[in-house]
Design an enzyme around this catalytic site. Structure first.
Site, PDB file in Angstrom:
ATOM      1  N   ASN A   9      15.544   2.669  39.923  1.00 63.10           N
ATOM      2  CA  ASN A   9      15.711   2.301  41.331  1.00 63.10           C
ATOM      3  C   ASN A   9      16.747   1.180  41.367  1.00 63.10           C
ATOM      4  O   ASN A   9      16.457   0.048  41.012  1.00 63.10           O
ATOM      5  CB  ASN A   9      14.366   1.822  41.897  1.00 63.10           C
ATOM      6  N   LYS A  11      18.024  -0.241  43.815  1.00 60.21           N
ATOM      7  CA  LYS A  11      17.886  -1.122  44.991  1.00 60.21           C
ATOM      8  C   LYS A  11      19.266  -1.342  45.627  1.00 60.21           C
ATOM      9  O   LYS A  11      20.112  -0.458  45.570  1.00 60.21           O
ATOM     10  CB  LYS A  11      17.223  -2.445  44.598  1.00 60.21           C
ATOM     11  N   HIS A  93       8.277   2.206  49.096  1.00 59.18           N
ATOM     12  CA  HIS A  93       8.448   1.084  48.163  1.00 59.18           C
ATOM     13  C   HIS A  93       7.914  -0.184  48.827  1.00 59.18           C
ATOM     14  O   HIS A  93       8.071  -0.365  50.041  1.00 59.18           O
ATOM     15  CB  HIS A  93       9.931   0.929  47.796  1.00 59.18           C
ATOM     16  N   GLU A  95       8.970  -3.061  48.984  1.00 57.94           N
ATOM     17  CA  GLU A  95       9.970  -3.858  49.719  1.00 57.94           C
ATOM     18  C   GLU A  95      10.180  -3.287  51.123  1.00 57.94           C
ATOM     19  O   GLU A  95      10.436  -4.027  52.073  1.00 57.94           O
ATOM     20  CB  GLU A  95      11.282  -3.914  48.915  1.00 57.94           C
ATOM     21  N   GLU A 164       2.846   0.747  41.782  1.00 58.12           N
ATOM     22  CA  GLU A 164       3.671  -0.440  41.582  1.00 58.12           C
ATOM     23  C   GLU A 164       2.945  -1.660  42.144  1.00 58.12           C
ATOM     24  O   GLU A 164       3.028  -1.934  43.365  1.00 58.12           O
ATOM     25  CB  GLU A 164       5.009  -0.288  42.312  1.00 58.12           C
ATOM     26  N   GLY A 170       9.834  -7.133  39.978  1.00 58.06           N
ATOM     27  CA  GLY A 170      10.923  -8.104  39.926  1.00 58.06           C
ATOM     28  C   GLY A 170      10.482  -9.504  39.547  1.00 58.06           C
ATOM     29  O   GLY A 170      11.255 -10.455  39.669  1.00 58.06           O
ATOM     30  N   SER A 208       8.374  -4.523  36.515  1.00 56.34           N
ATOM     31  CA  SER A 208       8.870  -5.259  35.345  1.00 56.34           C
ATOM     32  C   SER A 208       8.734  -4.476  34.042  1.00 56.34           C
ATOM     33  O   SER A 208       8.402  -5.054  33.001  1.00 56.34           O
ATOM     34  CB  SER A 208       8.201  -6.635  35.248  1.00 56.34           C
ATOM     35  N   GLY A 229      13.204  -0.964  38.070  1.00 52.04           N
ATOM     36  CA  GLY A 229      14.145  -1.679  38.927  1.00 52.04           C
ATOM     37  C   GLY A 229      15.214  -2.381  38.104  1.00 52.04           C
ATOM     38  O   GLY A 229      16.200  -1.783  37.677  1.00 52.04           O
ATOM     39  N   GLY A 230      15.015  -3.667  37.855  1.00 55.06           N
ATOM     40  CA  GLY A 230      16.030  -4.487  37.192  1.00 55.06           C
ATOM     41  C   GLY A 230      16.584  -3.882  35.911  1.00 55.06           C
ATOM     42  O   GLY A 230      17.805  -3.905  35.679  1.00 55.06           O
TER      43      GLY A 230
HETATM   44  C1  PEP Z   1      11.005  -1.401  41.532  1.00 54.53           C
HETATM   45  O1  PEP Z   1      11.862  -1.880  42.249  1.00 54.53           O
HETATM   46  O2  PEP Z   1      10.493  -0.337  41.839  1.00 54.53           O
HETATM   47  C2  PEP Z   1      10.640  -2.122  40.317  1.00 54.53           C
HETATM   48  C3  PEP Z   1       9.644  -1.690  39.619  1.00 54.53           C
HETATM   49  O3  PEP Z   1      11.402  -3.239  40.006  1.00 54.53           O
HETATM   50  P1  PEP Z   1      11.357  -4.062  38.626  1.00 54.53           P
HETATM   51  O4  PEP Z   1      11.374  -3.067  37.493  1.00 54.53           O
HETATM   52  O5  PEP Z   1      12.573  -4.913  38.657  1.00 54.53           O
HETATM   53  O6  PEP Z   1      10.084  -4.860  38.640  1.00 54.53           O
END
Ligand code: PEP
Length: 246
Positions: A9, A11, A93, A95, A164, A170, A208, A229-230
């Site tokens: 993802n 983002k 999500h 966010e 999640e 994040g 994460s 994500g990251g």
């Molecule tokens: C996400 O945005 O779905 C996510 C899991 O981010 P991260 O891996 O950065 O925690």
């Protein structure tokens, strides 16, 4: 046996140059034995499609409208995503739930709109830290999933579900493999009660996930891959995570 799935993802990150470099890195690093996809910002979907032509890497979007078409300025329909060749769309999500006040029902309606156009929704559920500390994790994720089950009825078997925990996204805090597994088992049981196909459905963990914790998470019996994500923004890290999902 469920084939693992790892989804990046991106983002609201990237630009044309950095995306091209990231996708070139992924093309070089693959293939992997897991299914792999990237969910990119809307403006870059068409270029991503071109860059991934002939590759075993699927692509998708990070949101879609619940509406079919019409006067909805700024929204993107699932028909448009299908037109661009998207295989997946992330819906619900945290966010979007938090910053755009998306309700459980809206998320369910988006999942329905995606399925209507052959785009697989990756439906995210997860509790906040306050909800976890109040002992409400199960109640929250079951409520979020119940809206989707109720809305999709017999099509529920076609979604990908992603657990999640909001406190892990994040933040560098990851649910332990055991914490994640116990929620995944609850979700699979709920899916099984709604459809007899839950054994074939994929439930991803997100929050994460990094190269050094992916293998332990993916080794759990009900964790069928990850939503990343990251760590999806670096081809090397994402590739190690994809490889951990063997
Ligand atoms: C996400 O945005 O779905 C996510 C899991 O981010 P991260 O891996 O950065 O925690």
């Amino acid at each position: 046996m469920r084939k693992k799935l790892v989804v990046g993802n991106w983002k609201m990150h990237g630009n044309r140059a950095s995306n091209a470099a990231l996708l070139a890195g992924l093309r070089e690093a693959g293939p992997w034995s897991a299914d792999v996809a990237v969910c990119v910002p809307f403006p870059y979907i068409a270029e991503t499609a071109l860059a991934l032509t002939g590759q075993a890497i699927a692509f998708g979007a990070q949101d879609c409208s619940a509406h079919e078409q019409g006067a909805f300025t700024g929204e993107v329909s699932s028909a448009m995503l299908a037109d661009l060749g998207c295989r997946y769309v992330i819906v619900g999500h945290s966010e979007r739930r938090a910053f755009h006040a998306e309700s459980d029902q809206l998320v369910a309606d988006k999942a329905k709109a995606a399925l209507a156009h052959g785009v697989t929704p990756i439906v995210c559920v997860g509790e906040t830290l306050a909800e976890r500390e109040a002992g409400q994790t199960e109640t929250v994720v079951k409520r979020q999933l119940a809206a989707v089950i109720h809305t999709l009825t017999h099509c529920i078997g076609e979604i990908v579900l992603a657990y999640e925990p909001v406190w892990a996204i994040g933040t560098g805090l990851t649910a332990s493999p055991e914490q994640a597994q116990s929620v995944h088992a609850v979700l699979r049981k709920q899916l099984q009660a709604a459809t007899q196909k839950a054994d074939a459905m994929r439930i991803l963990y997100g929050g994460s996930v990094k190269p050094d914790n992916a293998a332990q998470l993916f080794a759990m019996p009900d964790i069928d891959g990850g939503l990343i994500g990251g760590a999806a923004l670096k081809a090397g890290d994402f590739s190690v995570i994809c490889r951990a999902a063997a």
